[in-house]
Motif scaffolding. Structure first.
Motif, short mmCIF file in Angstrom:
data_model
loop_
_atom_site.label_atom_id
_atom_site.label_comp_id
_atom_site.label_asym_id
_atom_site.label_seq_id
_atom_site.Cartn_x
_atom_site.Cartn_y
_atom_site.Cartn_z
N PRO A 158 -0.81 -3.75 9.56
CA PRO A 158 -1.83 -4.18 8.59
C PRO A 158 -3.11 -4.61 9.31
O PRO A 158 -3.09 -4.97 10.49
N LEU A 159 -4.20 -4.59 8.56
CA LEU A 159 -5.50 -4.96 9.11
C LEU A 159 -5.81 -6.42 8.81
O LEU A 159 -5.43 -6.93 7.75
N PRO A 160 -6.49 -7.10 9.70
CA PRO A 160 -6.86 -8.48 9.41
C PRO A 160 -7.87 -8.53 8.27
O PRO A 160 -8.70 -7.63 8.12
N GLY A 161 -7.79 -9.56 7.46
CA GLY A 161 -8.71 -9.69 6.34
C GLY A 161 -8.33 -10.85 5.44
O GLY A 161 -7.39 -11.60 5.73
N ASN A 162 -9.04 -10.99 4.34
CA ASN A 162 -8.90 -12.19 3.51
C ASN A 162 -7.98 -12.01 2.31
O ASN A 162 -7.97 -12.85 1.41
N ILE A 163 -7.20 -10.94 2.27
CA ILE A 163 -6.26 -10.70 1.17
C ILE A 163 -4.88 -11.18 1.58
O ILE A 163 -4.42 -10.89 2.70
N GLY A 164 -4.21 -11.90 0.69
CA GLY A 164 -2.83 -12.31 0.90
C GLY A 164 -1.94 -11.72 -0.17
O GLY A 164 -2.36 -11.54 -1.31
N ARG A 181 -3.33 -1.46 3.76
CA ARG A 181 -3.68 -0.91 5.07
C ARG A 181 -4.24 0.50 4.96
O ARG A 181 -5.26 0.83 5.57
N ASP A 182 -3.57 1.35 4.17
CA ASP A 182 -4.00 2.73 4.06
C ASP A 182 -5.36 2.86 3.38
O ASP A 182 -6.05 3.86 3.56
N ARG A 183 -5.72 1.86 2.56
CA ARG A 183 -7.07 1.85 1.96
C ARG A 183 -8.05 1.07 2.82
O ARG A 183 -9.17 0.80 2.39
N ARG A 184 -7.60 0.69 4.01
CA ARG A 184 -8.41 -0.05 4.97
C ARG A 184 -8.87 -1.39 4.41
O ARG A 184 -10.00 -1.84 4.67
N LEU A 185 -7.98 -2.02 3.63
CA LEU A 185 -8.24 -3.36 3.14
C LEU A 185 -7.57 -4.36 4.07
O LEU A 185 -6.42 -4.18 4.46
N GLY A 186 -8.28 -5.39 4.42
CA GLY A 186 -7.74 -6.40 5.31
C GLY A 186 -6.81 -7.35 4.58
O GLY A 186 -7.25 -8.13 3.74
N SER A 187 -5.53 -7.27 4.90
CA SER A 187 -4.52 -8.12 4.26
C SER A 187 -3.72 -8.80 5.36
O SER A 187 -2.76 -8.24 5.87
N SER A 188 -4.11 -10.02 5.70
CA SER A 188 -3.51 -10.69 6.85
C SER A 188 -2.16 -11.31 6.55
O SER A 188 -1.35 -11.50 7.46
N ILE A 189 -1.90 -11.69 5.29
CA ILE A 189 -0.70 -12.46 4.97
C ILE A 189 0.20 -11.68 4.02
O ILE A 189 -0.26 -11.18 2.99
N LEU A 190 1.46 -11.57 4.36
CA LEU A 190 2.50 -11.09 3.44
C LEU A 190 3.64 -12.09 3.48
O LEU A 190 4.10 -12.48 4.56
N MET A 191 4.08 -12.50 2.29
CA MET A 191 5.23 -13.40 2.20
C MET A 191 6.14 -12.89 1.11
O MET A 191 5.74 -12.82 -0.06
N THR A 192 7.35 -12.48 1.48
CA THR A 192 8.32 -12.00 0.50
C THR A 192 9.42 -13.04 0.36
O THR A 192 9.93 -13.55 1.36
N THR A 193 9.80 -13.35 -0.88
CA THR A 193 10.63 -14.54 -1.11
C THR A 193 12.09 -14.24 -1.43
O THR A 193 12.89 -15.17 -1.54
N MET A 292 -4.98 -2.96 -6.03
CA MET A 292 -5.75 -2.73 -4.81
C MET A 292 -7.24 -2.54 -5.10
O MET A 292 -8.10 -2.99 -4.34
N ASP A 293 -7.56 -1.87 -6.22
CA ASP A 293 -8.98 -1.74 -6.62
C ASP A 293 -9.60 -3.12 -6.81
O ASP A 293 -10.71 -3.40 -6.33
N TYR A 294 -8.88 -3.98 -7.53
CA TYR A 294 -9.40 -5.31 -7.81
C TYR A 294 -9.51 -6.14 -6.53
O TYR A 294 -10.49 -6.87 -6.32
N ALA A 295 -8.46 -6.06 -5.70
CA ALA A 295 -8.48 -6.83 -4.46
C ALA A 295 -9.62 -6.38 -3.55
O ALA A 295 -10.26 -7.20 -2.88
N TYR A 296 -9.90 -5.09 -3.55
CA TYR A 296 -11.00 -4.55 -2.75
C TYR A 296 -12.33 -5.17 -3.17
O TYR A 296 -13.09 -5.69 -2.35
N VAL A 297 -12.59 -5.16 -4.47
CA VAL A 297 -13.85 -5.72 -4.95
C VAL A 297 -13.89 -7.23 -4.70
O VAL A 297 -14.88 -7.77 -4.20
N ALA A 298 -12.80 -7.92 -5.01
CA ALA A 298 -12.78 -9.37 -4.86
C ALA A 298 -12.90 -9.80 -3.40
O ALA A 298 -13.43 -10.89 -3.11
#
Length: 700
Positions: A158-164, A181-193, A292-298
């Motif tokens: 994954p790419l570093p960024g401000n999406i969790g 990642r494939d849309r080149r969105l920075g998503s630094s945090i993943l937490m699966t519960t 992902m569209d929404y997260a990209y814009v936000a």
């Protein structure tokens, strides 16, 4: 760091123990170590395996007790039967957070559920928080920490960024991370519960709401196990200005038990969850692509104050397609001011500068037209978002720098507006626009939906979050009351009924009708007959005493035939009101979220048309008014085709009072149906013509 130190240790540990560590980087106990070594994790990796001295080149320890320090976090990858002793060892060592990869607990049935409860109790004795069991784990790209065995890392990191991303499902959460990642969105945090025996999606959202680096939260859940904590986490994210995009799976149909209530048949599990999540600021999405569209814009952190769209296009057809979608979703596209249109016409006589602003293919020959039309839309149109349909023109390496030169000054001059391109071409070329702060989409309809979301968020931030009114003090009876008693209870709460009298004989019925004036309605009073019209226990439009006596006898006969076991407590005579608009309002108690109110137009087709608004209880009159005006049929209440407007203020007052009544009624309230409610012409009030309060029998 946040106010959640256990989660800090889980997501940003300075040291991590891997119990069940493997030298094989393809095994569950080996994947996290390999990933952290590849990513350059700066913390200490502490493998635990009694059979090895090193694991993947890292010194290995025979047991948890042999570790040189108490790790901030632990990854447990041992068989289920060994988990309790592992938890005990970690707790005694002083570890405070563990990710439990191991399966074989609540997901396997009753025995597994019991074992899982015992695990949580055991961990609590040692002050140890558990993520899982049966979880894929977590990652934190910013520090190179990969406490996960996800194979999604085999295809790229994954790419570093401000999406969790917070997800109950491990595989689906990892899928969302890979999509980002494939849309080149920075998503630094993943937490699966996983099974959420202890730490939940609510904890993950709360941590992200407090995190300095996460600004956008994507959440996937199948069940909400602790509603108060979950809603508090959403409130924390809203207060922090961080949008939460929620994908709630398991959109089941309403169960058979709820089918006894009109209100409940309109408030299925999915509808209630959507209403409650939205009420706490979440943006509900239906699919990962939209998320992902929404997260990209936000992720760009631009939320315009103006909820409006200006479209610049080199194609008339694309302008029409975008306008159609904007109208469908309620995204305003006001026309440019007349003076601006005239000025643009002078510059390009064959342009169509209303909105969409069509600068035609001439923009290919003269790229300055793009700057001129876009500047006009921003300065004179005042649109919150600009979408330029440039298709492969923007993707051309030959034109890219020219287009950037034209738009870069506008991006800098209007940092509070969104500028987006709909473009196709070389990804490296399109990335240059993104790096310049210009959003890039390949589909104008998806772009319109995402920009609409951002503008709605921006407009919402200008409005203060309303405080909820207090619940009313309600003393429910020990069992479901008849309609007369229901109307009395509701009347005390500010929910008026039509003039009425409870009677026990035909003579008393005619006397009551004479007093209140004809026409009247006559209906059975029985706590066992909730839907009276279904068995012919209601008679309308009774215009004289003879009609009342005949109706009384007919109702008695119908009840004796169709509900012979029902308890009969008399009949209700009510003044028949006319001249208003029939509505429905009611409350259904959701097992997860508590009482939820519903409003819609009345009549026999309400459940088929499903044109209703919902809100969790309680809420104020202004919120009730917004609910009423949000339904598609609101124009009927506002005075369609020359009809007098209905008394919307009285409806809003009644709906708010109903929500406060439900909030104060407690968990024994099952549902309330007011159907119909008649909204009289403006200034003449609103009245509940039929009322059912369904109560779970038991001690008060």
């Amino acid at each position: 760091m946040t106010s959640l130190p256990d989660i800090d240790g889980l997501l940003a540990p300075k040291s991590v123990a891997i119990i069940g560590a493997s030298d094989d980087p393809t095994r569950i106990g080996g994947r996290p170590i390999a990933a952290m070594l590849r990513s350059g994790y700066k913390g200490r990796i502490l493998p635990v395996n009694p059979k090895r001295e090193t694991v993947q080149g890292v010194p290995c320890y025979a047991s948890v007790a042999d570790l040189p320090e108490a790790p901030d976090a632990a990854l447990i990858a041992v068989p289920a039967k060994l988990v309790p002793e592992t938890i005990t060892a970690l707790g005694e060592k002083g570890c405070k957070a563990a990710t439990l990869f191991s399966a074989g607990f609540a997901e396997t049935g009753a025995d597994g559920e019991a074992a899982q409860r015992d695990l949580v109790a055991l961990a609590a004795q040692h002050g140890l928080r558990l993520l899982g069991p049966n979880t894929l784990g977590v990652y934190n790209v910013d520090i190179g920490y990969y406490g996960t065995f996800s194979s999604s890392l085999d295809t790229g990191y994954p790419l570093p960024g401000n999406i969790g991303i917070a997800s109950q499902s491990g595989a689906f959460g990892a899928h969302l991370g890979a999509l980002a990642r494939d849309r080149r969105l920075g998503s630094s945090i993943l937490m699966t519960t996983g099974n959420e025996a202890d730490i939940s999606v609510a904890d993950a959202i709360r941590w992200m709401a407090e995190s300095d680096t996460t600004q956008v939260i994507c959440a996937y859940m199948e069940a909400i196990n602790d509603a108060p904590a979950f809603l508090a986490a959403l409130d924390a994210a809203r207060t922090a200005g961080k949008p939460v995009f929620a994908l709630k799976a398991g959109r089941s149909a309403v169960g058979s038990q709820a089918a006894a209530s009109h209100t409940a048949s309109l408030t299925g599990d999915a509808a209630v969850a959507d209403a409650v999540l939205k009420d706490h600021g979440a943006i509900v999405v239906r699919d990962p692509q939209t998320m992902m569209d929404y997260a990209y814009v936000a992720s760009k952190r631009v939320f315009p104050k103006s909820h409006s769209l200006g479209v610049i296009t080199v194609s008339g057809g694309a302008g029409i397609v975008t306008s159609d979608e904007a109208e469908r979703i309620g995204f305003p596209m006001p026309a440019m001011p007349e003076a601006a249109q005239s000025r643009l016409k002078e510059i390009l006589p064959y342009a169509s500068p209303a909105n969409p602003l069509d600068c035609t293919a001439q923009a290919l020959n003269d790229p300055s037209l793009l700057e001129t039309f876009t500047r006009a839309a921003l300065e004179e149109g005042g649109y919150g978002a600009i979408l330029s349909f440039l298709t492969y023109v923007a993707g051309s390496p030959a034109l890219c720098e020219t287009i950037l030169e034209a738009t870069r000054p506008l991006r800098e001059a209007y940092p509070d507006r969104i500028i987006a391109f709909c473009a196709l071409g070389d990804p490296e070329v399109l990335r240059r626009y993104d790096e310049a702060g210009i959003l890039v989409f390949d589909d104008p309809c998806r772009a319109a939906r995402a920009l609409d979301m951002a503008c709605r968020l921006g407009a919402a931030r200008e409005r203060a979050v309303r405080e909820r009114p207090g619940a009313l003090d309600v003393d429910l009876p020990s069992a479901t009351p008849n309609e007369a008693e229901a109307q009395r209870l509701l009347g005390e709460a500010g929910i008026p009924a039509a003039p009425q009298d409870a009677v026990k004989s035909a003579e008393a019925a005619t006397a009551a009708a004479d007093r209140m004036g004809y026409p009247v309605v006559l209906k059975i009073l029985s706590p066992d007959i909730l839907h009276k019209s279904d068995i012919g226990a209601v008679r309308l439009n009774l215009r004289d005493a003879d009609a009342v006596r005949e109706a009384y006898a007919a109702i008695e006969e119908a009840v004796a035939k169709k509900a012979p076991a029902a308890r009969i407590e008399g009949m209700l005579v009510a003044k028949q009101l006319s001249g208003g608009v029939e509505c429905l309002m009611g409350v259904s108690r959701d097992p997860t979220f508590g009482p939820v109110a519903v409003f819609g137009l009345g009549g026999i087709f309400v459940e088929i048309l499903n044109d209703v608004a919902m809100k969790p209880c309680p809420f104020d009159e202004e919120t009730a008014r917004e609910m009423i005006l949000s339904i598609r049929g609101a124009g009927i209440l506002q005075g369609a085709r020359g009809q007098a407007p209905a008394d919307i203020d009285a409806l809003a007052r009644m709906l708010s009072n109903l929500s406060r009544f439900a909030a104060g009624a407690g968990e024994r309230l099952v549902s309330i149906d007011l159907n119909p409610v008649v909204a009289m012409p403006e200034g003449e009030g609103a009245f509940a013509l039929d009322a059912v309060i369904e109560v779970e029998e038991g001690a008060k």
